[in-house]
Design an enzyme around this catalytic site. Structure first.
Site, PDB file in Angstrom:
ATOM      1  CG  ASN A  86      -0.845 -10.103  13.021  1.00  0.00           C
ATOM      2  OD1 ASN A  86       0.173  -9.549  13.338  1.00  0.00           O
ATOM      3  ND2 ASN A  86      -2.014  -9.439  13.094  1.00  0.00           N
ATOM      4  CD  GLU A  87      -3.366  -7.827  16.543  1.00  0.00           C
ATOM      5  OE1 GLU A  87      -4.467  -7.392  15.946  1.00  0.00           O
ATOM      6  OE2 GLU A  87      -3.060  -6.673  17.324  1.00  0.00           O
ATOM      7  CD  GLU A 118       0.596  -5.030  15.182  1.00  0.00           C
ATOM      8  OE1 GLU A 118      -0.138  -4.369  15.235  1.00  0.00           O
ATOM      9  OE2 GLU A 118       0.825  -5.999  14.717  1.00  0.00           O
TER      10      GLU A 118
HETATM   11  C1  GLA Z   1      -3.249  -5.023  14.608  1.00  0.00           C
HETATM   12  C2  GLA Z   1      -2.528  -5.864  13.533  1.00  0.00           C
HETATM   13  C3  GLA Z   1      -1.860  -5.122  12.585  1.00  0.00           C
HETATM   14  C4  GLA Z   1      -2.612  -3.990  12.019  1.00  0.00           C
HETATM   15  C5  GLA Z   1      -2.799  -2.773  13.296  1.00  0.00           C
HETATM   16  C6  GLA Z   1      -3.671  -1.710  13.067  1.00  0.00           C
HETATM   17  O1  GLA Z   1      -2.544  -4.902  15.576  1.00  0.00           O
HETATM   18  O2  GLA Z   1      -1.856  -6.901  14.118  1.00  0.00           O
HETATM   19  O3  GLA Z   1      -1.963  -5.980  11.469  1.00  0.00           O
HETATM   20  O4  GLA Z   1      -3.984  -4.203  11.549  1.00  0.00           O
HETATM   21  O5  GLA Z   1      -3.668  -3.787  14.310  1.00  0.00           O
HETATM   22  O6  GLA Z   1      -3.887  -1.022  14.188  1.00  0.00           O
END
Ligand code: GLA
Ligand code: ZN
Length: 680
Positions: free
Chosen positions: A152-153, A310
């Site tokens: 993730n990110e 997202e």
């Molecule tokens: C990021 C993360 C999520 C969450 C969002 C909140 O994009 O990937 O897990 O923390 O931010 O804005």
């Protein structure tokens, strides 16, 4: 791969992160009913569950995830399944300390927070791959699975001894000898000369990192950034390969973050089956800034459709001021993403966290647990609209741009590491400056990497293309020779890939092509600007244009046209904007300063003059973009990013897919209103 046609669903995927592990199981059935009401058709599962999935070294427990997958599959949802490798389980961090990062001050971290693994840790690499493999083995046969979401990110760096070792190996492969490293980094500076690879350490705050992110030896800082980014990409590749052992078909992605600085996203283009990204504009982010990021992410995917993985349905948690999206604004931002190439509209998150640092983050279902909130209603309305309309849109391609804007991570890093010439210089803002003006005109723009391809663009804007090794310069030269228009700015072509200044008259690799010599560069304090006189403007500042931040003092060659001059400072009268025709209709414009809004407008006028590129004259804040379907049908998206109604006049006739009404050359857009006109 199965990304075409909405991942085989025939429509835009609509849904987002769903974390039912944070709620009692009784709530899940209620969620399914509410999500159905909102026409949500996809959930992203398992983003942060490693500690439960693997409670000890060789122990795995998928029981709860099995139940979640069953629940959402029974409800008819598509599933994006994450590999959960973005946050370390506490037991792992305690038992295998090598998985923990060491920070820039040399402190060994513990478990906690997230995005916390050392990418060089053999334990992390082994266990992340093992988890991805087991998940793939277990869930690859689930029919509703549409895509894999690795980690993730990805973000950040580690500075541990394992990373130091891996960095030395990386340098050995790249340079062969330590002498070659000394040469590349110019390490004679401040007595850095290394006599063995063992003397080289990650350039953190114990060594060559300076306050404010500046670097003593930028060559070393750049290589560490390249090394670390390529290790992160290797880790992604390993997880992907593990998935591929059981699933040869589904798309594999990881969610990116627009202009996020740490890694060069263009290096990921070959490895991502589809690009996905997380769009979190703040209350003061402009529509052009959002659009640039969509275009950049589309570029990483080589202009193919991408996933909006997202966005918040209402408010964020991480900004200083987490303003609510105004009524209609979430829909508007969703359509803006689709207009620029998104084939999914996904939220973080579907149900609000009860506790933890994201408890105030917006969600489709709030703690009230009903469908009665404004947010839920707007999500459900958009869901119904997408269910109706998105089969007409999904899979279409954003039309080829007329103008390309170059975005280059290495130049951005190197400018960031440079002490001087000005702390006011921000790479992304310089890209935004030009992008905003093209966006204001509704000229179709593609973002491109510095390697191109540039063909098919009437003009290329390359702001602050500071790092210009010969190979890159060659591509730009060919583009101009073939009749292209190239716009350059201060901080162009100054260094090679190691941040060593090119020797000769700047911009050395493009010196002849640009027809100017940048003899010296003045840095303006934030409070100062220099008036510019364009064309026939009779005297200083007549048209109100000013240069900001940096002013190159340039000498124009014979045959170079001077389109604007400075009208202040000791360099008054010297060229501020030049054009060097290349003889084939093309040529190079050199903007010697970073012009303010008026100056940018006049400069872009000059850039596009004679190219035949004209945008669309629409009310301020109305954005136009086009997608073209495989059958050739054009879809024109008109997006009103303002809170006021806007009257639009446009040479276009067709049908608005959202209302069914005819659009014949004119129409009204309500506040944050959108039209998707099929026709020409
Ligand atoms: C990021 C993360 C999520 C969450 C969002 C909140 O994009 O990937 O897990 O923390 O931010 O804005
Ligand atoms: Zn490390």
């Amino acid at each position: 791969m199965t990304t075409a046609n909405g991942f085989g669903t025939g429509r835009i995927l609509y849904g987002g992160d769903y974390n039912p592990e944070q709620w009692p199981e009784e709530v899940w059935a209620e969620d399914m009913e509410l999500l159905r009401q909102a026409e949500i058709n996809t959930v992203t599962l398992n983003v942060f569950s490693w500690a439960t999935l693997q409670p000890a070294d060789d122990v795995y427990d998928f029981a709860r995830l099995d139940r979640i997958v069953q629940t959402v599959a029974d409800a008819g949802m598509s599933i994006v399944l994450a590999t959960s490798t973005a946050a370390l389980p506490p037991w792992m961090s305690l038992k295998h300390p090598d998985v923990n990062r060491v920070d820039a001050q040399g402190r060994r971290m513990r478990h906690g927070a997230r995005h916390n693994a050392c990418i060089s840790s053999p334990t992390y690499r082994r266990y992340s791959v093992a988890l991805a493999e087991r998940l793939a083995e277990r869930y690859a046969e689930v029919p509703s699975l549409v895509a894999w979401h690795v980690s993730n990110e990805y973000g950040g760096f580690c500075w541990c001894d394992l990373c130091a070792q891996a960095f030395r190996d990386w340098l050995r492969t790249r340079y062969g000898t330590v002498e070659a490293v000394n040469d590349a980094w110019n390490s004679a500076f401040w007595s850095h000369t290394y006599h063995s690879f063992e003397e080289i350490f990650p350039p953190n705050e114990l060594g060559d990192a300076m306050a404010g992110g500046k670097a003593v030896l930028p060559g070393s800082a750049l290589d560490y950034q390249r090394f670390y980014g390529s290790s992160v990409l290797d880790s992604f590749r390993e997880e992907k390969a593990a998935i591929r052992r059981f699933d040869t078909a589904r798309a594999v992605t990881t969610n990116m973050m627009g202009t996020f600085p740490d890694y060069d996203y263009f290096a990921w283009s070959d490895d991502l089956d589809v690009v996905s990204w997380d769009s979190y504009p703040a209350h003061d982010t402009t529509p052009a800034q959002i659009a640039l990021r969509h275009d950049l992410m589309r570029a990483v995917g080589r202009q193919r459709p991408f996933m909006l993985m997202e966005q918040t349905p209402s408010r964020q948690n991480w900004q200083p001021y987490n303003s609510l999206k105004r009524p209609g604004q979430m829909r508007q931002q969703s359509w803006q993403a689709v207009a620029r190439g998104a084939d999914t509209v996904q939220f973080f998150q579907l149900r609000q966290s009860r506790a933890g640092c994201e408890k105030f983050h917006g969600a489709v279902i709030g703690t009230d647990g009903t469908g009665s909130t404004r947010t839920f209603r707007e999500v459900a309305e958009l869901g119904a609209e997408l269910a109706r309309v998105s089969p007409q849109v999904v899979g279409s391609r954003v039309e080829h741009g007329s103008v390309a804007v170059v975005f280059d991570w290495p130049s951005r890093w190197a400018i960031g590491y440079s002490a001087g010439p000005s702390r006011s210089l921000e790479y992304v803002r310089e890209v935004e400056r030009w992008y905003a003006e093209l966006h204001r005109r509704n000229v179709p723009v593609d973002v491109v990497p510095a390697t191109g391809p540039f063909d098919g663009y009437a003009a290329v804007v390359a702001p602050c293309l500071y790092m210009l090794p010969e190979g890159l310069a060659e591509g730009l030269r060919r583009y101009v020779a073939d009749g292209g228009r190239l716009l350059l700015t201060p901080m162009t072509g100054l260094v090679d890939e190691h941040d060593r200044l090119h020797l000769g008259q700047a911009p050395v690799p493009l010196r002849d092509l640009a027809g100017v010599w940048v003899e010296e560069t003045d840095a303006l304090p934030p409070s100062r600007t220099v008036p510019l006189a364009f064309g026939d403007a009779a005297s200083a500042g007549d048209d109100g244009a000013h240069g900001t931040v940096l002013c190159d003092v340039v000498r124009a060659d014979d045959g170079t046209q001077v389109l604007a001059r400075y009208a202040g400072e000791y360099y008054a009268g010297s060229p501020a904007l030049t054009f060097r025709p290349s003889g084939s209709g093309g040529g190079v414009l050199y903007s010697a300063s970073f012009p303010d809004e008026v100056g940018t407008r006049l400069t872009v006028d000059a850039l596009l003059d004679g190219t035949g590129v004209v945008g669309h004259d629409l009310p301020a804040g109305v954005e136009l973009s086009r997608r073209v379907r495989e059958d050739g049908t054009a879809l024109t998206f008109l997006v009103n990013t303002t809170g006021q109604s806007q009257a639009v006049r446009l040479e276009l006739s067709g049908q608005d897919l959202l209302t069914g009404a005819a659009f014949e050359g004119a129409g009204m857009l309500e506040p944050y209103g959108v039209a998707v006109v099929m026709g020409r």
